[in-house]
Write a protein that holds these residues in place. Structure first.
Motif, PDB file in Angstrom:
ATOM      1  N   VAL A   1       0.869  -1.174   0.000  1.00  0.00           N
ATOM      2  CA  VAL A   1       0.000   0.000   0.000  1.00  0.00           C
ATOM      3  C   VAL A   1       0.904   1.222   0.000  1.00  0.00           C
ATOM      4  O   VAL A   1       1.784   1.343   0.839  1.00  0.00           O
ATOM      5  CB  VAL A   1      -0.924   0.024   1.237  1.00  0.00           C
ATOM      6  N   ARG A   2       0.669   2.101  -0.957  1.00  0.00           N
ATOM      7  CA  ARG A   2       1.436   3.345  -1.058  1.00  0.00           C
ATOM      8  C   ARG A   2       0.506   4.524  -0.816  1.00  0.00           C
ATOM      9  O   ARG A   2      -0.637   4.525  -1.273  1.00  0.00           O
ATOM     10  CB  ARG A   2       2.073   3.473  -2.433  1.00  0.00           C
ATOM     11  N   ASP A   3       1.009   5.511  -0.123  1.00  0.00           N
ATOM     12  CA  ASP A   3       0.255   6.745   0.146  1.00  0.00           C
ATOM     13  C   ASP A   3      -1.109   6.466   0.764  1.00  0.00           C
ATOM     14  O   ASP A   3      -2.058   7.226   0.540  1.00  0.00           O
ATOM     15  CB  ASP A   3       0.100   7.572  -1.128  1.00  0.00           C
ATOM     16  N   GLU A   4      -1.228   5.379   1.485  1.00  0.00           N
ATOM     17  CA  GLU A   4      -2.430   4.995   2.222  1.00  0.00           C
ATOM     18  C   GLU A   4      -3.652   4.737   1.351  1.00  0.00           C
ATOM     19  O   GLU A   4      -4.732   4.482   1.862  1.00  0.00           O
ATOM     20  CB  GLU A   4      -2.771   6.036   3.292  1.00  0.00           C
ATOM     21  N   ARG A   5      -3.503   4.788   0.011  1.00  0.00           N
ATOM     22  CA  ARG A   5      -4.674   4.600  -0.843  1.00  0.00           C
ATOM     23  C   ARG A   5      -4.410   3.871  -2.147  1.00  0.00           C
ATOM     24  O   ARG A   5      -5.312   3.654  -2.934  1.00  0.00           O
ATOM     25  CB  ARG A   5      -5.351   5.937  -1.130  1.00  0.00           C
ATOM     26  N   ILE A   6      -3.163   3.500  -2.394  1.00  0.00           N
ATOM     27  CA  ILE A   6      -2.818   2.835  -3.652  1.00  0.00           C
ATOM     28  C   ILE A   6      -2.367   1.408  -3.362  1.00  0.00           C
ATOM     29  O   ILE A   6      -1.381   1.194  -2.662  1.00  0.00           O
ATOM     30  CB  ILE A   6      -1.701   3.586  -4.400  1.00  0.00           C
ATOM     31  N   LEU A   7      -3.096   0.449  -3.894  1.00  0.00           N
ATOM     32  CA  LEU A   7      -2.740  -0.959  -3.769  1.00  0.00           C
ATOM     33  C   LEU A   7      -1.876  -1.312  -4.972  1.00  0.00           C
ATOM     34  O   LEU A   7      -2.349  -1.284  -6.106  1.00  0.00           O
ATOM     35  CB  LEU A   7      -4.013  -1.811  -3.723  1.00  0.00           C
ATOM     36  N   LYS A   8      -0.584  -1.586  -4.736  1.00  0.00           N
ATOM     37  CA  LYS A   8       0.418  -1.754  -5.799  1.00  0.00           C
ATOM     38  C   LYS A   8       0.901  -3.194  -5.860  1.00  0.00           C
ATOM     39  O   LYS A   8       1.266  -3.772  -4.851  1.00  0.00           O
ATOM     40  CB  LYS A   8       1.594  -0.828  -5.511  1.00  0.00           C
ATOM     41  N   VAL A   9       0.885  -3.749  -7.070  1.00  0.00           N
ATOM     42  CA  VAL A   9       1.356  -5.116  -7.308  1.00  0.00           C
ATOM     43  C   VAL A   9       2.577  -5.051  -8.221  1.00  0.00           C
ATOM     44  O   VAL A   9       2.553  -4.367  -9.239  1.00  0.00           O
ATOM     45  CB  VAL A   9       0.282  -5.988  -7.987  1.00  0.00           C
ATOM     46  N   ASP A  10       3.622  -5.792  -7.858  1.00  0.00           N
ATOM     47  CA  ASP A  10       4.810  -5.934  -8.689  1.00  0.00           C
ATOM     48  C   ASP A  10       5.137  -7.409  -8.818  1.00  0.00           C
ATOM     49  O   ASP A  10       4.891  -8.192  -7.894  1.00  0.00           O
ATOM     50  CB  ASP A  10       6.010  -5.216  -8.061  1.00  0.00           C
ATOM     51  N   GLY A  11       5.715  -7.786  -9.961  1.00  0.00           N
ATOM     52  CA  GLY A  11       6.154  -9.163 -10.164  1.00  0.00           C
ATOM     53  C   GLY A  11       5.316  -9.896 -11.180  1.00  0.00           C
ATOM     54  O   GLY A  11       4.652  -9.294 -12.021  1.00  0.00           O
ATOM     55  N   GLU A  12       5.338 -11.218 -11.086  1.00  0.00           N
ATOM     56  CA  GLU A  12       4.630 -12.039 -12.060  1.00  0.00           C
ATOM     57  C   GLU A  12       3.138 -12.164 -11.774  1.00  0.00           C
ATOM     58  O   GLU A  12       2.334 -12.254 -12.681  1.00  0.00           O
ATOM     59  CB  GLU A  12       5.269 -13.423 -12.133  1.00  0.00           C
ATOM     60  N   ALA A  13       2.761 -12.191 -10.524  1.00  0.00           N
ATOM     61  CA  ALA A  13       1.346 -12.307 -10.151  1.00  0.00           C
ATOM     62  C   ALA A  13       0.666 -13.425 -10.926  1.00  0.00           C
ATOM     63  O   ALA A  13      -0.340 -13.225 -11.591  1.00  0.00           O
ATOM     64  CB  ALA A  13       0.633 -10.981 -10.345  1.00  0.00           C
ATOM     65  N   ASP A  14       1.224 -14.613 -10.838  1.00  0.00           N
ATOM     66  CA  ASP A  14       0.716 -15.757 -11.588  1.00  0.00           C
ATOM     67  C   ASP A  14      -0.166 -16.642 -10.706  1.00  0.00           C
ATOM     68  O   ASP A  14      -0.574 -16.250  -9.622  1.00  0.00           O
ATOM     69  CB  ASP A  14       1.869 -16.544 -12.202  1.00  0.00           C
ATOM     70  N   PHE A  15      -0.458 -17.842 -11.177  1.00  0.00           N
ATOM     71  CA  PHE A  15      -1.345 -18.740 -10.433  1.00  0.00           C
ATOM     72  C   PHE A  15      -0.788 -19.115  -9.068  1.00  0.00           C
ATOM     73  O   PHE A  15      -1.554 -19.357  -8.137  1.00  0.00           O
ATOM     74  CB  PHE A  15      -1.651 -19.994 -11.261  1.00  0.00           C
ATOM     75  N   ASP A  16       0.529 -19.146  -8.921  1.00  0.00           N
ATOM     76  CA  ASP A  16       1.123 -19.479  -7.625  1.00  0.00           C
ATOM     77  C   ASP A  16       0.859 -18.407  -6.571  1.00  0.00           C
ATOM     78  O   ASP A  16       0.731 -18.708  -5.392  1.00  0.00           O
ATOM     79  CB  ASP A  16       2.638 -19.696  -7.767  1.00  0.00           C
ATOM     80  N   SER A  17       0.791 -17.160  -6.991  1.00  0.00           N
ATOM     81  CA  SER A  17       0.631 -16.072  -6.023  1.00  0.00           C
ATOM     82  C   SER A  17      -0.774 -15.466  -6.006  1.00  0.00           C
ATOM     83  O   SER A  17      -1.091 -14.679  -5.121  1.00  0.00           O
ATOM     84  CB  SER A  17       1.651 -14.967  -6.318  1.00  0.00           C
ATOM     85  N   ALA A  18      -1.621 -15.828  -6.952  1.00  0.00           N
ATOM     86  CA  ALA A  18      -2.932 -15.179  -7.094  1.00  0.00           C
ATOM     87  C   ALA A  18      -3.796 -15.266  -5.835  1.00  0.00           C
ATOM     88  O   ALA A  18      -4.375 -14.261  -5.415  1.00  0.00           O
ATOM     89  CB  ALA A  18      -3.683 -15.756  -8.292  1.00  0.00           C
ATOM     90  N   ALA A  19      -3.895 -16.417  -5.241  1.00  0.00           N
ATOM     91  CA  ALA A  19      -4.758 -16.568  -4.062  1.00  0.00           C
ATOM     92  C   ALA A  19      -4.270 -15.691  -2.912  1.00  0.00           C
ATOM     93  O   ALA A  19      -5.079 -15.028  -2.238  1.00  0.00           O
ATOM     94  CB  ALA A  19      -4.828 -18.026  -3.628  1.00  0.00           C
ATOM     95  N   SER A  20      -2.958 -15.648  -2.700  1.00  0.00           N
ATOM     96  CA  SER A  20      -2.402 -14.816  -1.630  1.00  0.00           C
ATOM     97  C   SER A  20      -2.615 -13.339  -1.915  1.00  0.00           C
ATOM     98  O   SER A  20      -2.959 -12.563  -1.021  1.00  0.00           O
ATOM     99  CB  SER A  20      -0.909 -15.095  -1.456  1.00  0.00           C
ATOM    100  N   LEU A  21      -2.392 -12.928  -3.166  1.00  0.00           N
ATOM    101  CA  LEU A  21      -2.618 -11.534  -3.542  1.00  0.00           C
ATOM    102  C   LEU A  21      -4.075 -11.139  -3.339  1.00  0.00           C
ATOM    103  O   LEU A  21      -4.375 -10.077  -2.780  1.00  0.00           O
ATOM    104  CB  LEU A  21      -2.227 -11.306  -5.002  1.00  0.00           C
ATOM    105  N   ALA A  22      -4.977 -11.983  -3.798  1.00  0.00           N
ATOM    106  CA  ALA A  22      -6.402 -11.696  -3.658  1.00  0.00           C
ATOM    107  C   ALA A  22      -6.791 -11.562  -2.190  1.00  0.00           C
ATOM    108  O   ALA A  22      -7.488 -10.614  -1.806  1.00  0.00           O
ATOM    109  CB  ALA A  22      -7.237 -12.781  -4.340  1.00  0.00           C
TER     110      ALA A  22
END
Length: 117
Positions: free
Chosen positions: A14-35
């Motif tokens: 979370v940046r500036d208390e209002r921006i949800l920022k994702v970096d990287g591959e964000a693939d099937f391995d990480s999708a559930a955790s990101l969500a």
């Protein structure tokens, strides 16, 4: 900056208390955790909060990251949180357009009208 998830393949913060920022591959391995981490953050916000999603750092566009984005949009809507901007990486923007999901994202016109309200 508040790091919500740190993995080898993806980072969520979370940046500036209002921006949800994702970096990287964000693939099937990480999708559930990101969500899940994004959903927890959205649910912690007050009703009528305005937030942004920044997915410009997503290096690999996949249906997994689209699923995460859709989950966050549903969660925000159900909790009365307003998404004022969604920034996508080029590969993700192409995939979103091809999948016909652009109408689900806030448009420039929506942002302009909410800024004048």
């Amino acid at each position: 900056m508040n790091v919500l998830l740190e993995r080898d393949d993806a980072r969520l913060e979370v940046r500036d208390e209002r921006i949800l920022k994702v970096d990287g591959e964000a693939d099937f391995d990480s999708a559930a955790s990101l969500a899940a981490k994004g959903r927890e953050w959205l649910q912690s916000l007050p009703r009528d909060a305005e937030v942004e999603f920044d997915l410009t750092g997503v290096s690999c566009a996949s249906s997994a990251v689209l699923s995460v984005l859709l989950e966050w949009l549903r969660c925000a809507q159900s909790h009365g949180v307003h998404i004022v901007h969604v920034a996508l990486s080029s590969p993700l923007a192409r995939l979103t357009a091809m999948a016909g999901l652009d109408p689900l994202l806030p448009s420039d016109e929506t942002r302009a009208s909410s800024a004048t309200s």
